[in-house]
Design a protein around this motif. Structure first.
Motif, PDB file in Angstrom:
ATOM      1  N   GLU A 122       0.826  -1.208   0.000  1.00 27.80           N
ATOM      2  CA  GLU A 122       0.000   0.000   0.000  1.00 27.80           C
ATOM      3  C   GLU A 122       0.865   1.265   0.000  1.00 27.80           C
ATOM      4  O   GLU A 122       0.562   2.240  -0.676  1.00 27.80           O
ATOM      5  CB  GLU A 122      -0.952  -0.010   1.193  1.00 27.80           C
ATOM      6  N   LEU A 123       1.960   1.235   0.743  1.00 25.01           N
ATOM      7  CA  LEU A 123       2.873   2.378   0.774  1.00 25.01           C
ATOM      8  C   LEU A 123       3.415   2.678  -0.615  1.00 25.01           C
ATOM      9  O   LEU A 123       3.448   3.838  -1.045  1.00 25.01           O
ATOM     10  CB  LEU A 123       4.029   2.115   1.744  1.00 25.01           C
ATOM     11  N   LEU A 124       3.821   1.654  -1.343  1.00 21.23           N
ATOM     12  CA  LEU A 124       4.358   1.864  -2.692  1.00 21.23           C
ATOM     13  C   LEU A 124       3.295   2.453  -3.626  1.00 21.23           C
ATOM     14  O   LEU A 124       3.599   3.310  -4.457  1.00 21.23           O
ATOM     15  CB  LEU A 124       4.923   0.557  -3.246  1.00 21.23           C
ATOM     16  N   GLU A 125       2.054   2.050  -3.449  1.00 24.37           N
ATOM     17  CA  GLU A 125       0.952   2.631  -4.232  1.00 24.37           C
ATOM     18  C   GLU A 125       0.759   4.107  -3.864  1.00 24.37           C
ATOM     19  O   GLU A 125       0.562   4.957  -4.734  1.00 24.37           O
ATOM     20  CB  GLU A 125      -0.339   1.851  -4.006  1.00 24.37           C
ATOM     21  N   ILE A 126       0.831   4.409  -2.588  1.00 24.26           N
ATOM     22  CA  ILE A 126       0.676   5.789  -2.116  1.00 24.26           C
ATOM     23  C   ILE A 126       1.810   6.654  -2.654  1.00 24.26           C
ATOM     24  O   ILE A 126       1.581   7.783  -3.105  1.00 24.26           O
ATOM     25  CB  ILE A 126       0.623   5.828  -0.573  1.00 24.26           C
ATOM     26  N   LEU A 127       3.026   6.142  -2.634  1.00 25.56           N
ATOM     27  CA  LEU A 127       4.161   6.904  -3.155  1.00 25.56           C
ATOM     28  C   LEU A 127       3.981   7.211  -4.639  1.00 25.56           C
ATOM     29  O   LEU A 127       4.296   8.313  -5.098  1.00 25.56           O
ATOM     30  CB  LEU A 127       5.471   6.156  -2.903  1.00 25.56           C
ATOM     31  N   THR A 128       3.445   6.271  -5.391  1.00 26.04           N
ATOM     32  CA  THR A 128       3.160   6.498  -6.805  1.00 26.04           C
ATOM     33  C   THR A 128       2.101   7.588  -6.964  1.00 26.04           C
ATOM     34  O   THR A 128       2.226   8.480  -7.809  1.00 26.04           O
ATOM     35  CB  THR A 128       2.683   5.189  -7.481  1.00 26.04           C
ATOM     36  N   GLN A 129       1.069   7.543  -6.134  1.00 25.02           N
ATOM     37  CA  GLN A 129       0.010   8.556  -6.187  1.00 25.02           C
ATOM     38  C   GLN A 129       0.558   9.950  -5.841  1.00 25.02           C
ATOM     39  O   GLN A 129       0.177  10.939  -6.459  1.00 25.02           O
ATOM     40  CB  GLN A 129      -1.132   8.193  -5.231  1.00 25.02           C
ATOM     41  N   ILE A 130       1.461  10.014  -4.874  1.00 31.97           N
ATOM     42  CA  ILE A 130       2.065  11.299  -4.504  1.00 31.97           C
ATOM     43  C   ILE A 130       2.895  11.829  -5.670  1.00 31.97           C
ATOM     44  O   ILE A 130       2.818  13.019  -6.001  1.00 31.97           O
ATOM     45  CB  ILE A 130       2.914  11.169  -3.219  1.00 31.97           C
ATOM     46  N   LYS A 131       3.676  10.972  -6.291  1.00 31.64           N
ATOM     47  CA  LYS A 131       4.481  11.395  -7.455  1.00 31.64           C
ATOM     48  C   LYS A 131       3.578  11.977  -8.543  1.00 31.64           C
ATOM     49  O   LYS A 131       3.900  13.008  -9.139  1.00 31.64           O
ATOM     50  CB  LYS A 131       5.271  10.213  -8.028  1.00 31.64           C
TER      51      LYS A 131
END
Length: 165
Positions: A128-137
Motif C-alpha cells: 500500500e505504501l508503494l501505491e501511495i508513493l506512486t500517487q504522490i508522485k
C-alpha cells in the motif's frame, strides 16, 4: 520516489493541495505559529533524549532505539498521516538493511485514548505504501495544485491564506 519526504507523505493524507504546494516549493510555513510550536517541541524532545535527528535519503528520523524507529509529534490530530510517515521511514531503513518497528509518541493526547502508537512494515503495508508513493508522485507532478477542500482544520494551516483568501 526516493525524494518523497515524511512531510510530503504526511501532507498527502492531511491535504493534497498542501502536499502539492510544499512539493513545488511554495512554502508558507514560516509564518505558522503551529509549525513553530512543533519545531520547539521537537527541539526540546531532542535535548531530553540526548540523541540527534538522523537523516537518510531526504528523511529525518527523530530517534532510533535498539527496537524502534520513534517519531514524536505535538498532537494526535492526524494519526493516519503520521502512521504512513513512519511506514515510509521504516521502508527507507529496510532498503538500507535495517529492520525496526515504528513507535509514534504524541506529546498532546486530544483525539486518541493513548499517547503511544505502534506500527509495523508488513507486506500489506509495504504494498500500500508503494501505491501511495506512486500517487504522490503523480499529484506533485501536476501543472497546478488540486482545488482546496475547506475543512475544519484548514484555519490552522499555514497555507490557509493561499487556499481560501
Amino acid at each position: 520516489m526516493e525524494n518523497i519526504t515524511g512531510t510530503l507523505i504526511n501532507y498527502y493524507f492531511h491535504c493534497q493541495t498542501q502536499c502539492w504546494l510544499h512539493a513545488n516549493r511554495i512554502n508558507l510555513e514560516d509564518n505558522s505559529e503551529d509549525v513553530r510550536i512543533g519545531k520547539v517541541l521537537h527541539e526540546i524532545n531532542e535535548e531530553k533524549s540526548k540523541k540527534s535527528e538522523i537523516s537518510i535519503d531526504h528523511i529525518k528520523i527523530d530517534k532510533l532505539t535498539r527496537d524502534y524507529l520513534v517519531e514524536v509529534k505535538k498532537s494526535d490530530s492526524d494519526v493516519a498521516a503520521v502512521k504512513w510517515q513512519v511506514l515510509l521511514y521504516l521502508y527507507k531503513l529496510k532498503q538500507k538493511g535495517v529492520e525496526k518497528k515504528g513507535k509514534i509518541e504524541f506529546i498532546e493526547k486530544n483525539r486518541q485514548n493513548k499517547k503511544v502508537h505502534y506500527v509495523e512494515l508488513d507486506e500489506v503495508n509495504q504494498k500500500e505504501l508503494l501505491e501511495i508513493l506512486t500517487q504522490i508522485k503523480e499529484l506533485i507532478s501536476l501543472p497546478q495544485p488540486p482545488e482546496p477542500k475547506l475543512q475544519k482544520h484548514c484555519k490552522k494551516c499555514a497555507y490557509f491564506e493561499y487556499c481560501f483568501i
